[in-house]
Design a protein around this motif. Sequence first.
Motif, PDB file in Angstrom:
ATOM      1  N   ALA A 216       0.831  -1.205   0.000  1.00 42.66           N
ATOM      2  CA  ALA A 216       0.000   0.000   0.000  1.00 42.66           C
ATOM      3  C   ALA A 216       0.865   1.255   0.000  1.00 42.66           C
ATOM      4  CB  ALA A 216      -0.929  -0.006   1.212  1.00 42.66           C
ATOM      5  N   PHE A 217       1.994   1.188   0.695  1.00 42.14           N
ATOM      6  CA  PHE A 217       2.911   2.327   0.769  1.00 42.14           C
ATOM      7  C   PHE A 217       3.703   2.503  -0.524  1.00 42.14           C
ATOM      8  CE2 PHE A 217       7.501   3.147   1.736  1.00 42.14           C
ATOM      9  CZ  PHE A 217       7.414   4.528   1.832  1.00 42.14           C
ATOM     10  N   THR A 218       4.320   1.418  -1.001  1.00 44.58           N
ATOM     11  CA  THR A 218       5.169   1.534  -2.184  1.00 44.58           C
ATOM     12  C   THR A 218       4.362   1.875  -3.433  1.00 44.58           C
ATOM     13  OG1 THR A 218       5.056  -0.874  -2.490  1.00 44.58           O
ATOM     14  CG2 THR A 218       6.962   0.005  -1.306  1.00 44.58           C
ATOM     15  N   SER A 219       3.101   1.446  -3.489  1.00 41.62           N
ATOM     16  CA  SER A 219       2.260   1.778  -4.637  1.00 41.62           C
ATOM     17  C   SER A 219       2.101   3.283  -4.782  1.00 41.62           C
ATOM     18  CB  SER A 219       0.884   1.121  -4.494  1.00 41.62           C
ATOM     19  OG  SER A 219       0.962  -0.281  -4.551  1.00 41.62           O
ATOM     20  N   VAL A 220       1.991   3.973  -3.654  1.00 42.62           N
ATOM     21  CA  VAL A 220       1.837   5.426  -3.684  1.00 42.62           C
ATOM     22  C   VAL A 220       3.156   6.112  -4.019  1.00 42.62           C
ATOM     23  CG1 VAL A 220       1.350   7.466  -2.290  1.00 42.62           C
ATOM     24  CG2 VAL A 220      -0.114   5.464  -2.101  1.00 42.62           C
ATOM     25  N   ILE A 221       4.211   5.726  -3.354  1.00 42.46           N
ATOM     26  CA  ILE A 221       5.483   6.437  -3.516  1.00 42.46           C
ATOM     27  C   ILE A 221       6.061   6.215  -4.918  1.00 42.46           C
ATOM     28  CG2 ILE A 221       7.190   4.739  -2.720  1.00 42.46           C
ATOM     29  CD1 ILE A 221       8.232   7.016  -0.842  1.00 42.46           C
ATOM     30  N   GLU A 222       5.820   5.048  -5.511  1.00 40.37           N
ATOM     31  CA  GLU A 222       6.257   4.808  -6.877  1.00 40.37           C
ATOM     32  C   GLU A 222       5.487   5.682  -7.867  1.00 40.37           C
ATOM     33  OE1 GLU A 222       8.725   2.389  -8.694  1.00 40.37           O
ATOM     34  OE2 GLU A 222       9.336   3.594  -6.977  1.00 40.37           O
TER      35      GLU A 222
END
Length: 342
Positions: A33-39
């Motif tokens: 959920a976190f990496t999907s946003v930051i990417e």
Amino acid sequence: MAQSDKQVIPVESTGKKPRHFAFVLLDRFTLMAFTSVIEGLRIANRMADKQLYTWSLVGEGGASVTCSAGVEFKLDSDLDDLPRDASILVCGGVEVQKATSKRLLNWLRKEARRGAPMGGLCTATYVLAKAGLLDGRRATIHWENQDSFSEEFDEVDLTKSVFVVDGNRISAAGGTASIDLMLKIIADDHGEDLSNAVADQLIYSSIRTDRDTQRLSIPTRIGVRHPKLSQVIQMMEKNIEEPISPAILAKDVGMSTRQLERLFRRYLNRSPKRYYMELRLSKARNLLMQTDMSVINVALACGFASPSHFSKCYRAHYQTTPYRERGSHGTRREEEEHEEME
């Protein structure tokens, strides 16, 4: 693709500073959920060939935090060391209640008073609701946490959408839902051309909106495409607290009770009554593990008029009692009630 050959999406220059996102990482937060946003933010900068977004990782103590996959992340700062114009995204995961401290709640309330946009990813919607920042607002949370959230926060308009944007409050259900949310934010900030370019880079070919729901359709989930069976299961899922008799379910879809029995036996290898019981017990387990509701109230919320009957059914299905399932979360009073029923 070589850097010199990459496509650049023209983005109108507004003269504003890059939009800054502060990611509040809770203990055992969900990595995807976190990496999907930051990417999404990183790729937006790359495709626009300019710095549209910046970000920082923050958390209590300002040192480090470990995600649910066991990877440790070094934080940039403590909670109080944020740019004044930061948009705040709280990232939750496993056992979000334990990761929600009084200091975090008070800090979020303070940031809300100054007008900071904020949201919750995956289970972190719980944190915003606990701080009272979603009262009267629409929101979403991972489907596994919907039952417990509804019981605790009836003042929040909970939806089953993959993400929700309600004014300066946003929420995403977790997993790939964070991609959909970020594509929406990028489109609102800088246009759909850039958003679509980011989706292409992510090889994300089916962009969802806030009108799309989280879970697979009933036919896909059960592996059976039978309209009347799907209709009955949908009625069951919507009526857990006050179960409907098989006779009424059959009548509502234009079948006899015997026909309904045969339908469930043929496709699901169990009776309608057994399938309904499993749905109710599944919800009960979620409530036991995710809330502080008493076992008696959990029983009532799942359609059991008698706590002893609930305990008997629960033990038959899960090979443990509701009280032992809760473990250390159970109160001494509940243990005494359990001993009396035994």
